[in-house]
Design a protein around this motif. Structure first.
Motif, PDB file in Angstrom:
ATOM      1  N   PRO A  66      34.868  38.139  31.698  1.00 50.17           N
ATOM      2  CA  PRO A  66      36.037  38.616  30.963  1.00 50.17           C
ATOM      3  C   PRO A  66      36.353  40.078  31.298  1.00 50.17           C
ATOM      4  N   ASP A  67      37.630  40.408  31.326  1.00 55.74           N
ATOM      5  CA  ASP A  67      38.075  41.751  31.706  1.00 55.74           C
ATOM      6  C   ASP A  67      37.498  42.843  30.815  1.00 55.74           C
ATOM      7  N   HIS A  68      37.241  42.549  29.549  1.00 60.48           N
ATOM      8  CA  HIS A  68      36.735  43.567  28.624  1.00 60.48           C
ATOM      9  C   HIS A  68      35.229  43.785  28.742  1.00 60.48           C
ATOM     10  N   LEU A  69      34.543  42.944  29.522  1.00 61.32           N
ATOM     11  CA  LEU A  69      33.094  43.038  29.644  1.00 61.32           C
ATOM     12  C   LEU A  69      32.686  44.304  30.390  1.00 61.32           C
ATOM     13  N   GLN A  70      31.681  44.993  29.891  1.00 54.41           N
ATOM     14  CA  GLN A  70      31.204  46.220  30.523  1.00 54.41           C
ATOM     15  C   GLN A  70      30.476  45.895  31.819  1.00 54.41           C
ATOM     16  N   ILE A  71      30.845  46.610  32.887  1.00 56.46           N
ATOM     17  CA  ILE A  71      30.203  46.455  34.193  1.00 56.46           C
ATOM     18  C   ILE A  71      29.737  47.824  34.655  1.00 56.46           C
ATOM     19  N   GLU A  72      28.438  47.963  34.842  1.00 53.53           N
ATOM     20  CA  GLU A  72      27.886  49.191  35.406  1.00 53.53           C
ATOM     21  C   GLU A  72      27.926  49.059  36.928  1.00 53.53           C
ATOM     22  N   THR A  73      28.221  50.159  37.624  1.00 53.41           N
ATOM     23  CA  THR A  73      28.335  50.139  39.078  1.00 53.41           C
ATOM     24  C   THR A  73      27.317  51.065  39.727  1.00 53.41           C
ATOM     25  N   ILE A  74      26.661  50.552  40.752  1.00 55.18           N
ATOM     26  CA  ILE A  74      25.806  51.354  41.620  1.00 55.18           C
ATOM     27  C   ILE A  74      26.543  51.462  42.955  1.00 55.18           C
TER      28      ILE A  74
END
Length: 149
Positions: A66-74
């Motif tokens: 889902p678009d609202h889901l938090q995604i951490e990026t490395i």
């Protein structure tokens, strides 16, 4: 956003992690590896399977984040220049293990070690928001016989 995972048919009906060791996790750390495209998911399998292993019954899992889901990026600039080599698995594993153990987000976006500027998405089945991630469908997938591992 849709992400993709190619796996043997018997594992394609639900989102589960084996706990096996991989680039971004140590053994016993449960992570589901997905890719930004079907093509990248295919290449990830090709580099990890032998040619005969590509003949098994596979499915491509279509997964909705889902678009609202938090995604951490490395990003690659957060990693050593040769992070993608086998000798530096431990660097990536430390990052992935820390992300899992601290449950910072349900998804970790990491660079592909195969193709520069492409991305894989790791899913944390232990995160409280993991239940918002949906397996949309599992489609039949056949590796082109010209692909050699």
């Amino acid at each position: 956003m849709r992400v993709y995972r190619i796996t043997k048919a018997r594992y394609a009906e639900r989102l589960i992690a084996s706990g096996g060791v991989a680039r971004w996790n140590s053994r016993g750390q449960f992570v589901i590896y997905t890719a930004a495209t079907r093509a990248l998911a295919c290449l990830e399998n090709v580099v990890h399977l032998s040619g005969e292993g590509l003949l098994a019954d596979f499915r491509v899992m279509v997964i909705d984040l889902p678009d609202h889901l938090q995604i951490e990026t490395i990003s690659p600039d957060q990693l050593p220049p040769d992070w993608f080599t086998f000798q530096n698995y431990f660097v990536c594993q430390q990052i992935g293990n820390d992300w899992l153990q601290n449950s910072r987000s349900p998804v970790l976006k990491v660079p592909s070690a195969i193709i520069p500027n492409e991305w894989n998405y790791l899913l944390n089945p232990g995160h409280p928001d993991f239940s918002q991630i949906d397996l949309i469908q599992a489609e039949p997938f056949v590796f082109d016989p010209r692909i050699k591992s």
